[in-house]
Design a protein around this motif. Structure first.
Motif, PDB file in Angstrom:
ATOM      1  N   PHE A 191      23.490   3.318  10.307  1.00 31.15           N
ATOM      2  CA  PHE A 191      22.228   3.332  11.293  1.00 31.15           C
ATOM      3  C   PHE A 191      22.429   2.566  12.429  1.00 31.15           C
ATOM      4  N   LYS A 242       3.529  -1.863   3.801  1.00 25.38           N
ATOM      5  CA  LYS A 242       3.368  -0.693   3.123  1.00 25.38           C
ATOM      6  C   LYS A 242       5.239  -0.384   2.687  1.00 25.38           C
ATOM      7  N   ARG A 284      24.594  13.363  -0.248  1.00 23.34           N
ATOM      8  CA  ARG A 284      25.559  13.604  -1.423  1.00 23.34           C
ATOM      9  C   ARG A 284      26.724  14.795  -1.308  1.00 23.34           C
ATOM     10  N   TYR A 287      16.226   5.735   4.794  1.00 21.25           N
ATOM     11  CA  TYR A 287      17.421   4.983   4.624  1.00 21.25           C
ATOM     12  C   TYR A 287      17.912   5.102   3.180  1.00 21.25           C
ATOM     13  N   CYS A 288      16.955   4.971   2.071  1.00 23.16           N
ATOM     14  CA  CYS A 288      17.548   5.094   1.013  1.00 23.16           C
ATOM     15  C   CYS A 288      17.879   6.710   0.757  1.00 23.16           C
ATOM     16  N   THR A 290      13.709  10.348  -2.946  1.00 23.36           N
ATOM     17  CA  THR A 290      12.222   9.594  -2.636  1.00 23.36           C
ATOM     18  C   THR A 290      11.674   8.772  -3.742  1.00 23.36           C
ATOM     19  N   ARG A 350       9.869  -8.146  -8.279  1.00 22.75           N
ATOM     20  CA  ARG A 350      10.805  -8.647  -9.213  1.00 22.75           C
ATOM     21  C   ARG A 350      10.552 -10.027  -9.450  1.00 22.75           C
ATOM     22  N   GLY A 363      11.559  -3.952  -6.584  1.00 22.28           N
ATOM     23  CA  GLY A 363      12.294  -5.158  -5.771  1.00 22.28           C
ATOM     24  C   GLY A 363      10.963  -5.957  -5.389  1.00 22.28           C
ATOM     25  N   TYR A 364       9.959  -5.392  -4.917  1.00 20.06           N
ATOM     26  CA  TYR A 364       8.672  -6.174  -4.496  1.00 20.06           C
ATOM     27  C   TYR A 364       8.137  -6.984  -5.639  1.00 20.06           C
ATOM     28  N   GLY A 412      13.687  -7.521  -1.764  1.00 21.62           N
ATOM     29  CA  GLY A 412      13.333  -7.519  -2.973  1.00 21.62           C
ATOM     30  C   GLY A 412      14.514  -6.489  -3.841  1.00 21.62           C
ATOM     31  N   VAL A 413      15.225  -5.672  -3.102  1.00 24.07           N
ATOM     32  CA  VAL A 413      16.102  -4.812  -3.726  1.00 24.07           C
ATOM     33  C   VAL A 413      17.673  -5.279  -3.381  1.00 24.07           C
ATOM     34  N   ASP A 466      13.068   7.715  -6.686  1.00 22.92           N
ATOM     35  CA  ASP A 466      13.841   6.591  -6.998  1.00 22.92           C
ATOM     36  C   ASP A 466      13.779   5.771  -6.063  1.00 22.92           C
ATOM     37  N   PHE A 493      21.003  -1.476  -5.272  1.00 21.09           N
ATOM     38  CA  PHE A 493      20.932  -0.344  -4.140  1.00 21.09           C
ATOM     39  C   PHE A 493      22.158   0.824  -4.317  1.00 21.09           C
ATOM     40  N   GLN A 499      12.475   2.747   5.601  1.00 26.59           N
ATOM     41  CA  GLN A 499      12.925   2.518   4.144  1.00 26.59           C
ATOM     42  C   GLN A 499      13.349   3.537   3.256  1.00 26.59           C
ATOM     43  N   GLU A 549      23.941   8.390  -8.163  1.00 28.63           N
ATOM     44  CA  GLU A 549      23.208   9.631  -7.698  1.00 28.63           C
ATOM     45  C   GLU A 549      24.372  10.735  -7.279  1.00 28.63           C
ATOM     46  N   ILE A 581      19.835   8.569  -2.352  1.00 26.04           N
ATOM     47  CA  ILE A 581      18.772   8.227  -3.307  1.00 26.04           C
ATOM     48  C   ILE A 581      17.627   9.022  -3.086  1.00 26.04           C
ATOM     49  N   LEU A 607      12.753   1.699  -6.826  1.00 28.69           N
ATOM     50  CA  LEU A 607      13.447   0.610  -6.451  1.00 28.69           C
ATOM     51  C   LEU A 607      12.923  -0.375  -5.511  1.00 28.69           C
ATOM     52  N   ILE A 608      12.215  -0.028  -4.692  1.00 26.62           N
ATOM     53  CA  ILE A 608      11.491  -0.672  -3.734  1.00 26.62           C
ATOM     54  C   ILE A 608      10.402  -1.332  -4.475  1.00 26.62           C
ATOM     55  N   LEU A 654       0.849  -1.212   0.081  1.00 25.14           N
ATOM     56  CA  LEU A 654      -0.130   0.119  -0.066  1.00 25.14           C
ATOM     57  C   LEU A 654       0.807   1.025  -0.087  1.00 25.14           C
ATOM     58  N   LEU A 655       0.606   2.040  -0.768  1.00 28.15           N
ATOM     59  CA  LEU A 655       1.224   3.452  -0.985  1.00 28.15           C
ATOM     60  C   LEU A 655       0.165   4.486  -0.699  1.00 28.15           C
ATOM     61  N   VAL A 706      17.920  -0.653   7.973  1.00 27.83           N
ATOM     62  CA  VAL A 706      16.522  -1.018   7.221  1.00 27.83           C
ATOM     63  C   VAL A 706      16.658  -2.271   6.348  1.00 27.83           C
TER      64      VAL A 706
END
Lengths: 478, 445, 254
Positions: free
Chosen positions: C84, A422, C77, A430-431, A438, A451, A448-449, C92-93, A440, C98, A427, C105, A436, A444-445, A392-393, C88
């Motif tokens: 951390f 969600k 950047r 962290y990216c 938001t 994939r 990945g989900y 799947g990634v 992107d 990653f 996550q 970037e 990275i 990615l996520i 869910l987004l 986290v």
């Protein structure tokens, strides 16, 4: 997650929304027996096929639109649709005869119809509105005995095969939309792979709705004879129009002894705009039968388009030791609704089925998985494993799962797992912390989900599907 | 099938009302209209797909609308054989609350009311009116409408604020009749803030005729209350049970429901847990052991309306012979019910070629920050484990038994009354061995 | 390099940081120690821009730029890296995907061409050796199914890949056995250069046996209450935090 981020990432635009200005023949709106006869006459069909249509139409009159799906379907006025539209230049013998505007359209969609330009290893049947405009590599395939042509052509040139298999998997009485299709279907693709032949290239049909106020009702029939193999791809797009357009197709697959059919779809019909206006209503009946021993059918679908999707690609596992797979990614964004899943009907002994469904909901989208696994009395040692995940987004969308398991044999093992999750703020952060953005990160996520499913697609399609997922969800993180 | 009951009501509604309480009569006509519209739910309805009541409904049952008293005293006849269970014991005979004998009554803590619903509705109208029908009247269910049309009495329990019962309350539904008989009763259970109670409901039959029981139970668990609801079904194949258990939970309440079907003919349990508060805990468990042509359908729904609550659901079925099992488990998470966590498991074992299991777990999620999952399996006993045990000298039949017992153990572990848990384990083991596992109070099982 | 002035910050309306002042120069290693709940991790969140923390007052200057105005990804950047405390999991990634995204970037931000696949893989191999990281781990999904120690090592690996100017290690030592601790510390030391700096947040002194700090700050009740050299850490280890609490609270009572 903040509203802004959600909005940023899911506001992607539909890239295929242009219209083509060509001379199109459209029959009058409305549906009655005369119209059915008219369609049949236009296609110069034999008597048995007209009978089939009439029988279907009469049966359809006795049916009601199904209401069990988790969908809000506005009333559809079936008299306010034209059931046949075709670019006026009919059945071109060679590329030169195809309307250049049509060629340009397919070029623009990334489906070049000139064989020298075409993607290597892929033969394409291009269908615009109600008719097939061109099938590439037909001759090369014919050398192996493979028949790959438009449905109308198959009716003319291979009537025995069509008559034998059409309606054998999806009978004309099957459901409201299948019955409607059986009455008014226009064109589609026909595939026959002879005994012992491995089809050397991917076969592909590209469906394009162009005309307005028309419905598209195509029919695809794939027959894989003993010990054969084919991988078949289906793609579809439509212009952006404010009105809703109806698409009610049928796909039937027959896999005989030891045959294997892979059917992949990237469904990208126009989903409507951000306010939920317009878009295709997609009511499709897809079903395959593993008729012979050791046969195998696999469905892979990436569903990103359509305002409403109602679709359950299914398998009847009749042959002993046959197997079936269903891999699906369905995305609903904005006001899209999807109720999709599969049915696995185990009849033969030692049959196996595997279901992997990944739903993604964003915006106000409603995404439902609906599936049935049935093990009949005599299906000894049947095995099924189903996994349905929902992502869910945002907090205005919904994700639902409706799996049914119906087991009538004590040697069966049927397993179902479902999760809902969600994309967490952790996550995303962290990216972000790794530089990275938001947007992107969500891409990615989400990829990945999805994939595991995307990996099942042929290469070119997989890349396309990945991009599509990202575009579909642009502006919608939650 | 409906028609005879419709005609019956039209003819006798005055009499039915005369032998019930005004508060129950308030919604009786509306319920009747609803029933006229809905009829009995048939397998054509999605939610009743696997429940076929046409056979039990083809039987002509007697109804006791004149409230004739039976000439037995259950306190004399019935000895509950759960050893070491100390409980407050009450009976509903067919559809009528049996007047409490003095010994049971006097030990109840102050303020606690356990009474016939009809009497309570007349004695404490303000209290009863606040709750009665508040959950059931909202429902569009043919069985509930039927119950509200015909039920004239039932069981009433009220636990005042911060009162915690130290002993479980036991309610025995006894069916006793010389002719085929139908009973409708409406139960109302209220726990005020901080109250605590355990209720054990047992279904028993005393005669070898066809019984049809339609029970409607409404439970209101107030803030910080703790409520446990155990239901044990141990009757016989001539018996049909339809039950609607509707539970409403307020903030920080903790509710456990455990329904165990050991013997019956046809059973349909509808259980709804409505989590209408934050920080609630809900645990819904159940187990079915089916053989012969038993048919058990548990239709469950957990509705999360508010954020930050947890629910767990666990159902296990062991089905043999030509028995049929069905399970539906719907988890619904409303839009604002963020931080909900809800987990559901349904596992089933088929022991014969002719047994059937249909399961339908469902998630309907409208909030995004939730943890929800469900898992369902239909399969057999673990052959490897069985072989392992055999290789250690355990006989095949004993190994099977051990595995089946282990399979159901986690449901029984969710019985928080120790004496009952021990007794249940024994009953289940006997049941799995195919021995009679009836309670001594029952004549036939 | 980094200058924090009178920083106040709160989480869910509750004030956690109550006036932090700290200056870090290039080439320095700073350690922040303090009892649980003192606000050490909150400081790390503020520096990395976690939206869960709200800065209510104060300034942070990073290499001449106002850090508080930057998005988390731009801070990264610009060279801020946070290891951390609880890395986290992103199912799947793949780690490769990653890290490639992150590295490219950063390069884009610096107007550099993206690394070719071959160059990227070479870089990965090199950095993996640095932190003695198993090949298996980089082929898996980000942190998914990693043990606690593997996760921490993965953090240091990412730090090696991104070559930050300021590395913030938030309780990187927690949950590590002595071998893992040595590997992690070695990684940090090998990456040490005159033009970068590190801020090591820890509850225990033992990590500081391996990473020798230039300054040790004691954090208590949302502020730095005492600053010293590495001997302060030893003193804390010996005497615990109670004497600090007393020292801080006494003047208030008067």
């Amino acid at each position: 997650m903040s509203e802004d981020i959600i909005n940023q990432v899911t506001q992607g635009e539909y890239k295929y929304g242009f219209t083509t200005d060509i001379d199109t023949e459209v029959i009058p709106m409305g549906l009655n027996e005369e119209i059915v006869r008219l369609i049949s006459a236009k296609k110069n069909e034999p008597e048995w096929l007209l009978d089939f249509r009439i029988k279907s139409y009469r049966h359809w009159l006795t049916m009601k639109m199904p209401t069990w799906a988790h969908l809000e379907i506005p009333p559809i006025d079936f008299q306010n649709i034209s059931y046949y539209a075709a670019p006026r230049k009919k059945s071109p013998k060679s590329l030169e005869e195809v309307d250049p505007e049509v060629l340009k359209t397919f070029d623009k969609l990334g489906i070049p119809l000139e064989e020298q330009k075409a993607l290597s290893g892929m033969a394409v049947d291009a269908v615009m509105d109600s008719i097939s405009v061109k099938t590439t590599f037909k001759e090369n395939l014919a050398e192996l005995g493979i028949i790959f042509c438009s449905f109308s052509e198959a009716v003319q040139h291979h009537p025995d095969l069509v008559q034998k298999y059409m309606g054998s998997v999806v009978p004309y009485t099957d459901n409201f939309f299948a019955t409607l299709n059986s009455a008014v279907f226009s064109d589609g693709s026909f595939v026959y792979i002879p005994k012992g032949v491995r089809c050397p290239m991917e076969l592909s049909t590209y469906f394009r709705i162009n005309a307005s106020n028309t419905g598209q009702f195509e029919r695809t029939l794939i027959v894989a004879d003993e010990d054969s193999y084919v991988s078949y791809l289906e793609g579809c797009t439509a212009p952006m129009r404010d009105e809703n357009q109806l698409h009610a197709a049928i796909v039937e697959i027959i896999a005989l002894k030891n045959a294997e059919v892979k059917y992949s779809t990237v469904q990208n019909w126009y989903p409507g705009d951000k306010e939920g206006k317009g878009g295709i209503y997609n009511f499709v009946t897809k079903r395959g039968i593993c008729k012979g021993e050791n046969s195998k059918i696999s469905w892979t679908q990436v569903e990103t388009g359509s305002a409403i999707t109602w679709k359950y690609p299914s398998c009847i596992l009749q042959g002993d030791n046959s197997s079936a797979e269903f891999y699906s990614v369905a995305v609903t964004n904005h006001f899209q609704q999807a109720d999709t899943g599969t049915k696995m009907i185990h009849l033969g002994k030692n049959t196996r089925s595997h279901i992997l469904s990944k739903g993604i909901s964003a915006g106000f989208g409603q995404n439902s998985y609906r599936g049935l696994v049935r093990v009949s009395k005599n299906a000894d040692n049947a095995r099924n494993f189903s996994q349905c995940d929902s992502l869910l987004l945002g907090d205005k969308c919904g994700a639902h799962t409706f799996p049914y398991m119906d087991v009538n044999n004590d040697t069966a093992i049927v397993e179902h797992e479902a999760t809902t999750s969600k994309i967490s703020e952790e996550q995303i952060f962290y990216c972000n912390q790794r530089g990275i953005s938001t947007e992107d990160a969500v891409g990615l996520i989400v990829n990945g989900y999805a994939r595991e499913v995307i990996n099942k697609l042929p290469m070119e399609f997989a890349v396309e599907a990945q991009k599509l997922l990202q575009i579909t969800l642009e502006g919608s993180v939650g | 099938m409906e028609q005879q009951y419709i005609d019956f009501y039209k003819e006798y509604h005055t009499l039915i009302k005369q032998h019930s309480a005004a508060l129950m009569n308030n919604f009786r006509d509306a319920a009747f209209e609803k029933f006229e519209r809905l009829g009995f739910p048939t397998s054509k309805l999605e939610n009743y797909k696997y429940t076929d009541m046409s056979a039990p409904l083809s039987i002509e049952y007697g109804l006791n609308i004149n409230r004739l008293q039976f000439q037995i005293n259950p306190y004399d006849v019935f000895k509950c054989d759960v050893p070491a269970i100390h409980s407050y014991l009450f009976f509903v005979l067919n559809d009528t609350f049996y007047p409490v004998n003095s010994t049971a009554k006097q030990h109840l803590p102050e303020g606690v009311i356990i009474e016939s619903l009809r009497t309570a509705a007349e004695t404490y109208p303000q209290l009863v009116e606040k709750y009665l029908g508040k959950l059931s009247n909202e429902k569009d269910d043919g069985w509930i409408a039927f119950n509200e049309t015909f039920a004239q009495d039932g069981f009433f329990m009220y636990i005042p604020k911060n009162v915690q019962l130290s002993k479980p309350v036991q309610l025995i539904n006894i069916m006793r009749s010389d002719v085929d008989f139908m009973a409708n009763s409406h139960n109302l259970i209220i726990l005020e803030e901080g109250a605590k109670a355990q209720l054990l409901v047992c279904d028993h039959t005393m005669d070898h005729v066809h019984f049809f029981a339609n029970r409607l139970t409404e439970v209101f668990a107030g803030k910080n209350s703790v409520y446990e609801h155990y239901k044990l079904e141990n009757t016989n194949v001539l018996n049909t049970n339809v039950s609607n258990l509707l539970i409403h939970q307020e903030d920080s309440s903790n509710v456990l429901t455990n329904v165990i079907s050991l013997h019956n003919g046809v059973t349909r349990n509808n259980i709804e847990m409505l989590i209408d508060g934050e920080n609630c805990e809900s645990l819904l468990c159940g187990m079915v052991i089916g053989d012969k042509n038993q048919d058990v359908d548990n239709f469950t729904e957990i509705v999360h309306k508010k954020p930050n609550s947890q629910s767990r659901e666990l159902f296990k079925y062991v089905l043999d012979d030509t028995s049929k099992g069905a399970f539906a488990g719907k988890i619904q998470v409303a839009k604002n019910a963020q931080k909900t966590s809800s987990f559901q498991t349904n596992k089933n074992i088929l022991l014969s070629k002719t047994a059937k299991m249909r399961t339908k777990p469902q998630l309907e999620i409208y909030a995004d920050d939730v943890k929800c999952s469900h898992g369902a399996t239909i399969g057999q006993l673990d052959e490897a484990a069985k072989f392992y045990m055999q290789s250690r000298g355990i006989s095949e039949s004993e190994a099977r038994l051990l595995l089946m017992f282990a399979f159901t153990a986690d449901v029984m572990d969710n019985i928080r009354i120790n004496a009952l848990k021990d007794r249940m384990k024994l009953l289940v083991e006997k049941r799995l061995r195919g021995e009679l596992s009836r309670c001594e109070g029952c004549m036939i099982c | 390099m980094l200058e924090i002035k009178n920083l106040h910050a709160s989480i869910n309306g509750k004030e956690i940081l109550k006036g932090v002042n700290l200056t870090i120069q290039a080439g320095e290693i700073h350690a922040i120690m303090g009892p649980n709940g003192a606000g050490k991790s909150t400081l790390a969140w503020v520096l990395s821009g976690n939206p869960a923390v709200e800065v209510t007052h104060g300034e942070i200057n990073f290499n001449g730029k106002n850090l508080l105005e930057m998005s988390p990804e731009d801070r990264s950047r610009e060279g801020i890296f946070l290891s951390f405390q609880y890395p986290v999991e992103i199912p799947g990634v793949s780690m490769v995907n990653f890290m490639r995204t992150a590295v490219n970037e950063q390069r884009k931000y610096k107007n550099l061409e993206p690394l070719s696949a071959a160059d990227f893989l070479r870089l990965m191999r090199e950095k993996k050796e640095l932190v003695e990281m198993d090949n298996k781990l980089t082929s898996r999904s980000v942190n998914e199914g990693f043990s606690g120690g593997e996760k921490k090592r993965n953090e240091i690996f990412q730090m090696a890949m991104l070559e930050p100017k300021l590395a913030i290690l938030d309780e990187t030592d927690s949950g590590l056995d002595i071998d893992a601790l040595r590997i992690v510390a070695n990684g940090v030391n090998k990456l040490k250069r005159p033009d970068n700096a590190a801020l090591v947040i820890t509850h225990y002194q033992r990590l500081l046996d391996y990473i020798i700090p230039d300054f040790v700050h004691v954090f208590y009740d949302g502020r730095i209450v005492k600053t010293g050299d590495k001997n302060l850490a030893l003193e804390l280890e010996e005497k615990g935090y109670d004497w600090i609490k007393k020292e801080v609270e006494t003047p208030i009572e008067q």
